[in-house]
Motif scaffolding. Structure first.
Motif, short mmCIF file in Angstrom:
data_model
loop_
_atom_site.label_atom_id
_atom_site.label_comp_id
_atom_site.label_asym_id
_atom_site.label_seq_id
_atom_site.Cartn_x
_atom_site.Cartn_y
_atom_site.Cartn_z
N TYR A 130 33.60 12.11 31.83
CA TYR A 130 34.52 11.56 32.82
C TYR A 130 35.48 12.62 33.34
CZ TYR A 130 32.63 7.10 31.43
OH TYR A 130 31.77 6.07 31.18
N GLU A 131 35.86 13.57 32.51
CA GLU A 131 36.70 14.65 33.00
C GLU A 131 35.97 15.46 34.06
OE1 GLU A 131 39.51 15.60 29.12
OE2 GLU A 131 37.57 16.59 29.34
N GLN A 134 35.94 13.31 37.25
CA GLN A 134 37.27 13.29 37.86
C GLN A 134 37.56 14.60 38.58
OE1 GLN A 134 39.92 12.29 34.63
NE2 GLN A 134 38.62 10.56 34.06
N TYR A 166 41.84 9.61 45.46
CA TYR A 166 42.77 10.73 45.44
C TYR A 166 43.55 10.95 46.73
CZ TYR A 166 40.58 11.88 41.04
OH TYR A 166 40.12 11.83 39.76
N LEU A 182 43.94 17.67 35.97
CA LEU A 182 43.99 16.23 36.10
C LEU A 182 44.26 15.54 34.77
CD1 LEU A 182 40.94 15.71 38.47
CD2 LEU A 182 43.34 16.01 39.05
N VAL A 186 44.69 11.24 33.52
CA VAL A 186 43.85 10.51 32.57
C VAL A 186 44.70 9.78 31.55
CG1 VAL A 186 42.05 10.75 30.84
CG2 VAL A 186 41.99 12.15 32.90
N TRP A 192 41.63 3.27 33.72
CA TRP A 192 40.45 3.95 34.23
C TRP A 192 39.16 3.17 34.00
CZ3 TRP A 192 40.35 8.02 37.36
CH2 TRP A 192 41.51 8.77 37.49
N VAL A 195 37.43 2.70 37.26
CA VAL A 195 37.05 4.01 37.77
C VAL A 195 35.82 4.52 37.04
CG1 VAL A 195 37.79 6.41 37.98
CG2 VAL A 195 39.40 4.57 38.46
N GLN A 196 35.79 4.35 35.72
CA GLN A 196 34.65 4.84 34.94
C GLN A 196 33.37 4.13 35.32
OE1 GLN A 196 36.04 4.36 30.94
NE2 GLN A 196 37.27 6.23 30.98
N PHE A 199 32.23 5.66 38.44
CA PHE A 199 31.66 6.98 38.18
C PHE A 199 30.20 6.86 37.76
CE2 PHE A 199 35.96 9.06 37.00
CZ PHE A 199 36.19 9.33 38.33
#
Length: 215
Positions: A130-131, A134, A166, A182, A186, A192, A195-196, A199
């Motif tokens: 996930y990093e 992002q 963003y 970022l 997190v 999140w 968001v995940q 993704f």
């Protein structure tokens, strides 16, 4: 190596290869002789930390600067024609505000590679899945003309999600210049989970051959 020797290495007079020359800076003699007609410059695998002399390369459209100790404190001068920039395996540890400054310096950038930098997470440098995503969406959000980031193309779905996540007026309140990029987002109060899920959806839409994380 002499200036004449460097020129002989390139068949195309608009290209200049200074890779593996153990340079700490761009020599002024080379800048004076070549800057006005060079469009492709390779300074990879040196010890360069200051890119300001590139301001004299007015027609530069491709810059390869991999494997130099370049950090986020190294600001590119205005390069209005630059379209391709490789900064793989440098020392860039924070995206903010560096990416915004890069956007101002290189408004026409459409190919960017930052693999191997601490600010570009991957499994090989300790980053999570996930990093990495992002990071990818944040960089995409900053460059409207970017169509290739690291080892894969920018998809329309990624661009839409990058804009949604963003392009927010208050984003800078959540991203500190000292946070390493970022990371503070997190760990903030933002949830999140949605968001995940998004993704995962974006990632699964990419071709199977492109699902390996960048190295």
């Amino acid at each position: 190596m002499s200036i004449e020797g460097i020129a002989d290495k390139e068949d195309d007079s608009t290209k200049l290869n200074l890779a593996y020359e153990n340079l700490y800076e761009l020599p002024s003699t080379i800048v004076q002789k070549f800057a006005l007609h060079i469009v492709y410059l390779d300074i990879s695998h040196n010890k360069i930390t200051n890119l300001h002399p590139l301001v004299h390369f007015r027609h530069l459209h491709s810059l390869i600067a991999d494997n130099n100790p370049i950090t986020e404190d190294c600001i590119l001068p205005p390069l209005p024609k630059l379209k391709l920039l490789w900064l793989n395996h440098c020392k860039i540890s924070s995206l903010y505000p560096w990416v915004g400054q890069l956007k101002e310096a290189c408004p026409k950038l459409n190919m960017l590679c930052l693999m191997g930098n601490p600010a570009a997470p991957s499994y090989l440098n300790g980053g999570t899945f996930y990093e990495y995503l992002q990071y990818r969406l944040f960089v995409i959000s900053q460059f409207p003309s970017l169509y290739h980031l690291d080892d894969r193309k920018v998809t329309s779905d990624q661009r839409q999600e990058a804009q949604r996540l963003y392009k927010r007026p208050l984003l800078e309140r959540f991203i500190s210049p000292r946070s390493g990029g970022l990371g503070q987002l997190v760990h903030s109060s933002v949830s999140w989970s949605n968001v995940q899920n998004k993704f995962h959806s974006l990632w699964n839409k990419e071709p199977e051959r492109n699902r390996n994380l960048p190295i």
